[in-house]
Each structure stands twice: as structure tokens, then as C-alpha cells.
Write a protein that holds these residues in place. Structure first.
Motif, PDB file in Angstrom:
ATOM      1  N   MET A   1       3.638  64.721  87.641  1.00  0.00           N
ATOM      2  CA  MET A   1       3.186  63.596  86.726  1.00  0.00           C
ATOM      3  C   MET A   1       4.507  62.761  86.140  1.00  0.00           C
ATOM      4  SD  MET A   1       0.385  64.215  83.691  1.00  0.00           S
ATOM      5  CE  MET A   1      -0.436  65.412  84.724  1.00  0.00           C
ATOM      6  N   GLU A   2       5.320  63.668  85.441  1.00  0.00           N
ATOM      7  CA  GLU A   2       6.522  63.136  84.879  1.00  0.00           C
ATOM      8  C   GLU A   2       7.352  62.156  86.024  1.00  0.00           C
ATOM      9  OE1 GLU A   2      10.892  64.360  83.327  1.00  0.00           O
ATOM     10  OE2 GLU A   2       9.407  65.884  82.904  1.00  0.00           O
ATOM     11  N   MET A   3       7.686  62.716  87.153  1.00  0.00           N
ATOM     12  CA  MET A   3       8.234  61.876  88.214  1.00  0.00           C
ATOM     13  C   MET A   3       7.750  60.602  88.752  1.00  0.00           C
ATOM     14  SD  MET A   3       9.661  65.064  90.673  1.00  0.00           S
ATOM     15  CE  MET A   3      10.372  63.988  91.865  1.00  0.00           C
ATOM     16  N   SER A   4       6.440  60.819  88.520  1.00  0.00           N
ATOM     17  CA  SER A   4       5.530  59.504  88.754  1.00  0.00           C
ATOM     18  C   SER A   4       5.607  58.439  87.665  1.00  0.00           C
ATOM     19  CB  SER A   4       4.128  59.837  89.029  1.00  0.00           C
ATOM     20  OG  SER A   4       4.092  60.771  90.212  1.00  0.00           O
ATOM     21  N   GLY A   5       6.044  58.731  86.524  1.00  0.00           N
ATOM     22  CA  GLY A   5       6.258  57.809  85.558  1.00  0.00           C
ATOM     23  C   GLY A   5       5.092  58.050  84.359  1.00  0.00           C
ATOM     24  N   LYS A   6       4.429  59.086  84.525  1.00  0.00           N
ATOM     25  CA  LYS A   6       3.234  59.245  83.412  1.00  0.00           C
ATOM     26  C   LYS A   6       3.985  59.986  82.493  1.00  0.00           C
ATOM     27  CE  LYS A   6       0.045  58.754  87.219  1.00  0.00           C
ATOM     28  NZ  LYS A   6      -1.234  59.437  87.932  1.00  0.00           N
ATOM     29  N   LEU A   7       4.573  59.693  81.426  1.00  0.00           N
ATOM     30  CA  LEU A   7       5.480  60.388  80.441  1.00  0.00           C
ATOM     31  C   LEU A   7       4.592  60.803  79.686  1.00  0.00           C
ATOM     32  CD1 LEU A   7       8.577  58.109  80.399  1.00  0.00           C
ATOM     33  CD2 LEU A   7       8.242  59.960  81.860  1.00  0.00           C
ATOM     34  N   GLU A   8       3.892  60.179  78.892  1.00  0.00           N
ATOM     35  CA  GLU A   8       3.011  60.873  77.836  1.00  0.00           C
ATOM     36  C   GLU A   8       2.153  62.077  78.283  1.00  0.00           C
ATOM     37  OE1 GLU A   8      -0.007  59.559  74.209  1.00  0.00           O
ATOM     38  OE2 GLU A   8       1.179  57.974  75.323  1.00  0.00           O
ATOM     39  N   PRO A   9       1.497  61.729  79.209  1.00  0.00           N
ATOM     40  CA  PRO A   9       0.432  62.894  79.804  1.00  0.00           C
ATOM     41  C   PRO A   9       1.245  64.057  80.218  1.00  0.00           C
ATOM     42  CG  PRO A   9      -0.323  60.791  80.909  1.00  0.00           C
ATOM     43  CD  PRO A   9       1.038  60.410  80.212  1.00  0.00           C
ATOM     44  N   ALA A  10       2.649  63.740  80.827  1.00  0.00           N
ATOM     45  CA  ALA A  10       3.372  64.981  81.410  1.00  0.00           C
ATOM     46  C   ALA A  10       3.690  65.884  80.003  1.00  0.00           C
ATOM     47  CB  ALA A  10       4.616  64.389  82.274  1.00  0.00           C
ATOM     48  N   ALA A  11       4.293  64.925  78.984  1.00  0.00           N
ATOM     49  CA  ALA A  11       4.660  65.752  77.809  1.00  0.00           C
ATOM     50  C   ALA A  11       3.681  66.425  77.339  1.00  0.00           C
ATOM     51  CB  ALA A  11       5.152  64.533  76.683  1.00  0.00           C
ATOM     52  N   ARG A  12       2.477  66.040  77.231  1.00  0.00           N
ATOM     53  CA  ARG A  12       1.108  66.760  76.622  1.00  0.00           C
ATOM     54  C   ARG A  12       0.953  67.835  77.717  1.00  0.00           C
ATOM     55  NH1 ARG A  12      -3.137  62.165  75.064  1.00  0.00           N
ATOM     56  NH2 ARG A  12      -1.860  61.256  73.276  1.00  0.00           N
TER      57      ARG A  12
ATOM     58  N   VAL B   1       9.062  69.120  77.860  1.00  0.00           N
ATOM     59  CA  VAL B   1       8.547  68.352  76.852  1.00  0.00           C
ATOM     60  C   VAL B   1       9.574  67.338  76.483  1.00  0.00           C
ATOM     61  CG1 VAL B   1       7.560  68.225  74.412  1.00  0.00           C
ATOM     62  CG2 VAL B   1       6.799  69.890  76.142  1.00  0.00           C
ATOM     63  N   GLY B   2      10.674  67.984  75.975  1.00  0.00           N
ATOM     64  CA  GLY B   2      11.819  66.929  75.606  1.00  0.00           C
ATOM     65  C   GLY B   2      12.375  66.024  76.456  1.00  0.00           C
ATOM     66  N   THR B   3      12.397  66.397  77.721  1.00  0.00           N
ATOM     67  CA  THR B   3      12.952  65.482  78.843  1.00  0.00           C
ATOM     68  C   THR B   3      12.033  64.431  79.009  1.00  0.00           C
ATOM     69  OG1 THR B   3      13.767  67.212  80.184  1.00  0.00           O
ATOM     70  CG2 THR B   3      13.285  65.275  81.413  1.00  0.00           C
ATOM     71  N   ALA B   4      10.597  64.608  78.935  1.00  0.00           N
ATOM     72  CA  ALA B   4       9.608  63.475  79.066  1.00  0.00           C
ATOM     73  C   ALA B   4       9.862  62.491  77.561  1.00  0.00           C
ATOM     74  CB  ALA B   4       8.347  63.891  79.149  1.00  0.00           C
ATOM     75  N   LEU B   5       9.959  63.372  76.519  1.00  0.00           N
ATOM     76  CA  LEU B   5       9.856  62.284  75.380  1.00  0.00           C
ATOM     77  C   LEU B   5      11.295  61.520  75.407  1.00  0.00           C
ATOM     78  CD1 LEU B   5       8.886  65.045  72.681  1.00  0.00           C
ATOM     79  CD2 LEU B   5       7.768  63.045  73.439  1.00  0.00           C
ATOM     80  N   SER B   6      12.390  61.990  76.079  1.00  0.00           N
ATOM     81  CA  SER B   6      13.698  61.388  75.935  1.00  0.00           C
ATOM     82  C   SER B   6      13.384  60.207  76.848  1.00  0.00           C
ATOM     83  CB  SER B   6      14.783  62.218  76.381  1.00  0.00           C
ATOM     84  OG  SER B   6      16.186  61.431  76.357  1.00  0.00           O
ATOM     85  N   LYS B   7      12.806  60.398  77.946  1.00  0.00           N
ATOM     86  CA  LYS B   7      12.594  59.128  78.793  1.00  0.00           C
ATOM     87  C   LYS B   7      11.840  57.979  78.425  1.00  0.00           C
ATOM     88  CE  LYS B   7      12.999  61.777  83.266  1.00  0.00           C
ATOM     89  NZ  LYS B   7      12.388  62.166  84.735  1.00  0.00           N
ATOM     90  N   ASP B   8      11.077  58.500  77.586  1.00  0.00           N
ATOM     91  CA  ASP B   8      10.038  57.555  76.939  1.00  0.00           C
ATOM     92  C   ASP B   8      10.606  56.835  75.480  1.00  0.00           C
ATOM     93  OD1 ASP B   8       7.691  56.216  77.004  1.00  0.00           O
ATOM     94  OD2 ASP B   8       6.508  57.588  75.777  1.00  0.00           O
ATOM     95  N   GLY B   9      12.009  57.323  75.199  1.00  0.00           N
ATOM     96  CA  GLY B   9      12.663  56.864  74.298  1.00  0.00           C
ATOM     97  C   GLY B   9      12.682  57.265  73.099  1.00  0.00           C
ATOM     98  N   TRP B  10      11.945  58.581  72.927  1.00  0.00           N
ATOM     99  CA  TRP B  10      12.121  59.525  71.682  1.00  0.00           C
ATOM    100  C   TRP B  10      13.424  60.519  71.666  1.00  0.00           C
ATOM    101  CZ3 TRP B  10       8.986  56.947  68.470  1.00  0.00           C
ATOM    102  CH2 TRP B  10       7.909  56.354  69.181  1.00  0.00           C
TER     103      TRP B  10
END
Length: 391
Positions: free
Chosen positions: A201-212, A235-244
């Protein structure tokens, strides 16, 4: 090493082929008549050598070298495929024999090694040998376990290759394997596949659902403490990719402490690499370089993927600063070369995205399409995962 509990003409022919002997030479090797060997091969699984011949075949197999054993297992595992002589093959609907289960498990161990070295063709060959040999409906619980492991490893192979079609294929494999592990009542394996699905999910660009999904798995009792720590890190990796980036740093720091408590040095090193990228995103290059130095001095980079990931992280940080931009771009070229040689499609796409970002960041302001990723900060409202900030 294969063991045949009950010889038929099928196994006898496979042994002859594995030893690379003619019918006459094989007969002489065993001390039996040429007509006897010819009869075994003509009737295949429909005939059984006499007890004394069974013992002779046991001895011949035991004396074969490792390469001969591997060829013997390969010939038998491929039996039943279309286009082969059906008179000499066992009917495919017959359940696997005990030695086949042993060979299957051994091959899966080889697949794990192949994937760790990004030897995708060899891993795919081994998995196809077994997934194409049996249907799940033919298998008992042990066979179903091996089938599900094979399917999960096929998902890993497709995910590591990282093509867009491969990610869809990986997702399908993971879902199928998870269903079998759930059927078998093995919750840990099912949860590990939930973790793999979150990665896709994260690799496909769906960062928020992946983080959850990662956050839920970080407290999932079905997983081992190490897997839960990895979920927290991701969780942190996905948040960082999303700018947080600042929130990501907090989450990753907690995961790093977990890896230290669990005495997991490789994961601890990877966590520092992720922390370096989060601090780069926040504009804190001093901390980014400090974390990256820890990752370089404590981690291992034996496989192509590990080398690509470390080199890409270093390049990303160096290319952020105008003073080290050229070195960063040179390292990006090196990472792209290794990724292309190893068939790492996802890493190649990431490297190209970094290159575009870096090139855009140093254009005159009037030529920029928009602000570059490295200029992002955390002045926005705090991210909410499952209704609360990640902790």
C-alpha cells in the motif's frame, strides 16, 4: 537430501537421468539386467522393483553427490507437466510424497537466500517448480503450509522487483497466502502478510492508509516484538513521505529504542537510515548526516538492495545542499546503476523522483514548477492517525 520410501519405475528413471547414465550404463551401475531397467522406465509408476532392487536403488541414491540429488529432486518435481511421457509419470492428483515435502521445504530456504541477494530468476524458478506442480485441493495441512509459504514468497519476489504490475501481483499473492494461513489457524503468519500488504500500500503511494495499517499492526499481539517494532518504524516512514517529518522522527525514535532493547542491530541501523531521511525532509541536515553516519558504520550492505538503499539515502541528503549537490547526483547515478542491474524497479522510480526534485530545487525561482520536497516542513496541522497523533 531426498529419501525414497517406495521405489517405482518413475523414481528409477529419475535416478538414472540424475546420474547422467545411459540405460545400459545404469543397469551395469546397479548390477541388474538392461531389460529390467527398460521395463521400469516403460511402465513408470505402474511398476515396482523387487525388494532386493529397491535396496540397490537406495544405495545408488545414497552414494550420489549433492548435484546428483538436486537433479533427482528436480526431475521428480517436474513430473506430471504437460508434454511429458505420461507412461513414466506419476498422476498429478496423487498427494506429494514425504521426500517431496522435504525437497519443497529445502527449496523455500533457497528462495529466501535468493531473494536476500536479489537473484530473482532463480527464486522464481524454484517457486514455479512447486506452485505449478500441485493444486491446493490436493494437499494436506503440511502441503498447504508449504503452498502458502511459497505463495507469500512469490509476493515478496514481485514486491522486491517493484514494477507497477508486480505490486498488483504481490498483493494478490499475499491475500491468497493469508487466506490459507487463516484456514490453517496460524495467526502469526496471517499478521505478517497484513504487514506485507501495508508495505505494498505504501509503495503504491497510499501513504495515509498505510500509516494507519502500520499503527494497528504495531500493537497487534499476533506479531513478534520485532515485527511490531518494524510496523512502528514504518508508521514513521509513511508519515515522513507524506511530509510529517517531525512526527515521523518521534515515531522512528521509539522504534529505534525497541530495536536496541531487542538486540536487533540490523533493524537498528535501518531505523537510523530512515531517521536521516526524515531529518533531511525537515531541513535539519546536521542531524540527517549524523543519523546516516550511524547507519553506515553499524549496518550491513551485503545485498544489492541494501547498497541501493544506503547509497540513495546518502545521495538524497547530499544533493539537498548546493555545496554537495554534485556528489549527491553522482551517488544517485551509482544507486541507479545497481538498481537497474538487480531489477529493482521501485528503487529506480524513487531515484528518478529524487533526481527530478533535486534538479528542480536548484532552478531559479521563476523556473520552478512549485516548491521542492526538501523544502517541506511541519508547520501544518498535526497528522491524525486513527484519530490521534502517532506516539
Amino acid at each position: 537430501m531426498a529419501t525414497v520410501h517406495h521405489w517405482t519405475g518413475l523414481e528409477a528413471k529419475a535416478l538414472r537421468l540424475a546420474l547422467r547414465l545411459s540405460v545400459r550404463a545404469f543397469a551395469e551401475h546397479l548390477g541388474v539386467g538392461v531389460r529390467t531397467v527398460s521395463k521400469w522406465e516403460k511402465l513408470g509408476a505402474l511398476t515396482e522393483p523387487r525388494p532386493d532392487s529397491q535396496a540397490i536403488l537406495d544405495t545408488a541414491l545414497a552414494r550420489a553427490d549433492a548435484a546428483g540429488h538436486l537433479r533427482f529432486e528436480t526431475f521428480l518435481s517436474e513430473a506430471g507437466r504437460p508434454g511429458r511421457d505420461t507412461a513414466s509419470l506419476r498422476v498429478s492428483s496423487v498427494a506429494p510424497l514425504a521426500w517431496e515435502y522435504e525437497s519443497w521445504a529445502d527449496d523455500l530456504d533457497r528462495v529466501v537466500v535468493a531473494l536476500s541477494q536479489q537473484d530473482f530468476p532463480f527464486g522464481d524458478h524454484l517457486l514455479s517448480r512447486w506452485l505449478g506442480r500441485f493444486k491446493s485441493s490436493e494437499l494436506d495441512e503440511k502441503g498447504l503450509y508449504l503452498f502458502a509459504r511459497s505463495t507469500a514468497l512469490l509476493g515478496d519476489l514481485k514486491r522486491y522487483q517493484g514494477t507497477l504490475a508486480g505490486l498488483l501481483s504481490a498483493q494478490h499473492s499475499y491475500v491468497s497466502a493469508r487466506a490459507v494461513f487463516t484456514q490453517l489457524g496460524i495467526p502469526r503468519r496471517a499478521a505478517q502478510l497484513d504487514l506485507s500488504l501495508a508495505i505494498v500500500m505504501e509503495m503504491s503511494g497510499k501513504l495515509e492508509p498505510a500509516a494507519r495499517a502500520y499503527e494497528t499492526l504495531a500493537v497487534d499481539g499476533r506479531l513478534s516484538p520485532c515485527d511490531r517494532a518494524r510496523a512502528r518504524l514504518w508508521v514513521g516512514t509513511a508519515l515522513s513521505k507524506d511530509g510529517w517529518h517531525d512526527y515521523a522522527t518521534r515515531v522512528m525514535t521509539a522504534a529505534t529504542r525497541d530495536f536496541e532493547d531487542l538486540a536487533e542491530p540490523d533493524d537498528w541501523s535501518v531505523a537510523h537510515q530512515k531517521l536521516a531521511l526524515a531529518r533531511r525532509g525537515a531541513g535539519d541536515l546536521t542531524a540527517a548526516l549524523r543519523f546516516l553516519d550511524v547507519a553506515f558504520t553499524t549496518g550491513t550492505a551485503r545485498s544489492p538492495m541494501q547498497r541501493v538503499q544506503l547509497t540513495t539515502a546518502q545521495a538524497h541528503i547530499l544533493s539537498t545542499d548546493p555545496a554537495t549537490r554534485d556528489n549527491g547526483l553522482r551517488l544517485l547515478d551509482e544507486a541507479a546503476r545497481i538498481a537497474a542491474q538487480s531489477g529493482l524497479g521501485h528503487q529506480l522510480r524513487s531515484i528518478e523522483a529524487i533526481r527530478r526534485t533535486c534538479e528542480g530545487a536548484f532552478k531559479p525561482p521563476h523556473q520552478r514548477a512549485g516548491s521542492s520536497a526538501w523544502q517541506m516542513d511541519d508547520r501544518r496541522e498535526s497528522p491524525r492517525i486513527s484519530g490521534r497523533p502517532p506516539s
